[in-house]
Design an enzyme around this catalytic site. Structure first.
Site, PDB file in Angstrom:
ATOM      1  CG  HIS A 268      45.245  35.386  37.170  1.00  0.00           C
ATOM      2  ND1 HIS A 268      44.870  36.404  36.296  1.00  0.00           N
ATOM      3  CD2 HIS A 268      44.676  35.693  38.356  1.00  0.00           C
ATOM      4  CE1 HIS A 268      44.112  37.275  36.948  1.00  0.00           C
ATOM      5  NE2 HIS A 268      43.977  36.860  38.198  1.00  0.00           N
TER       6      HIS A 268
ATOM      7  CB  VAL B 221      46.067  40.811  36.837  1.00  0.00           C
ATOM      8  CG1 VAL B 221      47.356  40.735  36.040  1.00  0.00           C
ATOM      9  CG2 VAL B 221      46.300  41.486  38.184  1.00  0.00           C
TER      10      VAL B 221
ATOM     11  CG  HIS C 177      42.524  33.080  41.771  1.00  0.00           C
ATOM     12  ND1 HIS C 177      43.098  33.988  42.630  1.00  0.00           N
ATOM     13  CD2 HIS C 177      42.120  33.780  40.687  1.00  0.00           C
ATOM     14  CE1 HIS C 177      43.028  35.203  42.089  1.00  0.00           C
ATOM     15  NE2 HIS C 177      42.445  35.096  40.901  1.00  0.00           N
TER      16      HIS C 177
ATOM     17  N   GLY D  34      35.110  39.836  37.268  1.00  0.00           N
ATOM     18  CA  GLY D  34      35.997  40.201  38.361  1.00  0.00           C
ATOM     19  C   GLY D  34      37.477  40.147  38.025  1.00  0.00           C
ATOM     20  CD  GLN D  35      40.963  38.879  33.041  1.00  0.00           C
ATOM     21  OE1 GLN D  35      39.993  38.775  32.305  1.00  0.00           O
ATOM     22  NE2 GLN D  35      42.198  38.590  32.643  1.00  0.00           N
TER      23      GLN D  35
END
Length: 141
Positions: free
Chosen positions: A101, A97, A103, A94-95
């Site tokens: 990072h 960008v 969440h 589901g990456q």
């Protein structure tokens, strides 16, 4: 590696962000598409498209900052009852960008957010087989 992403622009100050934390290695800011109010992203300043490219020390720092943010989310106006960490590594995960990072998602009872998978109940022999395969790979690396 293509160093361009919206996150690189945020690090460089070329894109707006509601920052909550910054040091020499990482920056944390409010997600513009939050799952729940107070949803924060923690990113490394040095771009890494995926976990394989991420310096392990910086990876540890992402989680250290995430831990501090979790406490702040509980004690701030957000008043979180709990916190989920989520990090997608790769398209299948589901990456969206391609700049690593983390969440940091504040949770309250009935907020409507949650994992929607269907857990399975594999046999112990299947778990042991996969554990052996993973352990072998770790030992070779």
């Amino acid at each position: 590696m293509d160093p361009y992403s919206i996150f690189s622009d945020i690090v460089a100050g070329r894109a707006p962000a509601s920052r909550v934390f910054e040091d020499d290695d990482v920056v944390a800011f409010m997600d513009i598409r939050p799952f729940t109010p107070g949803h924060v992203l923690v990113i490394p300043k040095q771009p890494a498209r995926n976990l394989a490219e991420l310096d392990p020390e910086i990876g540890a720092k992402l989680f250290q900052v995430g831990q501090r943010l979790a406490a702040a989310l509980r004690d701030s106006e957000v008043a979180a009852d709990g916190v989920n960490f989520f990090l997608a590594d790769g398209i299948a995960a589901g990456q969206e960008v391609f700049h690593v990072h983390l969440h940091v998602i504040p949770r309250t009872s009935g907020d409507g957010f949650g994992l929607r998978g269907r857990p399975t109940s594999p046999h112990r022999a299947d778990l042991d087989y996969l554990a052996s395969s993973i352990r072998g790979t770790l030992e070779r690396s």
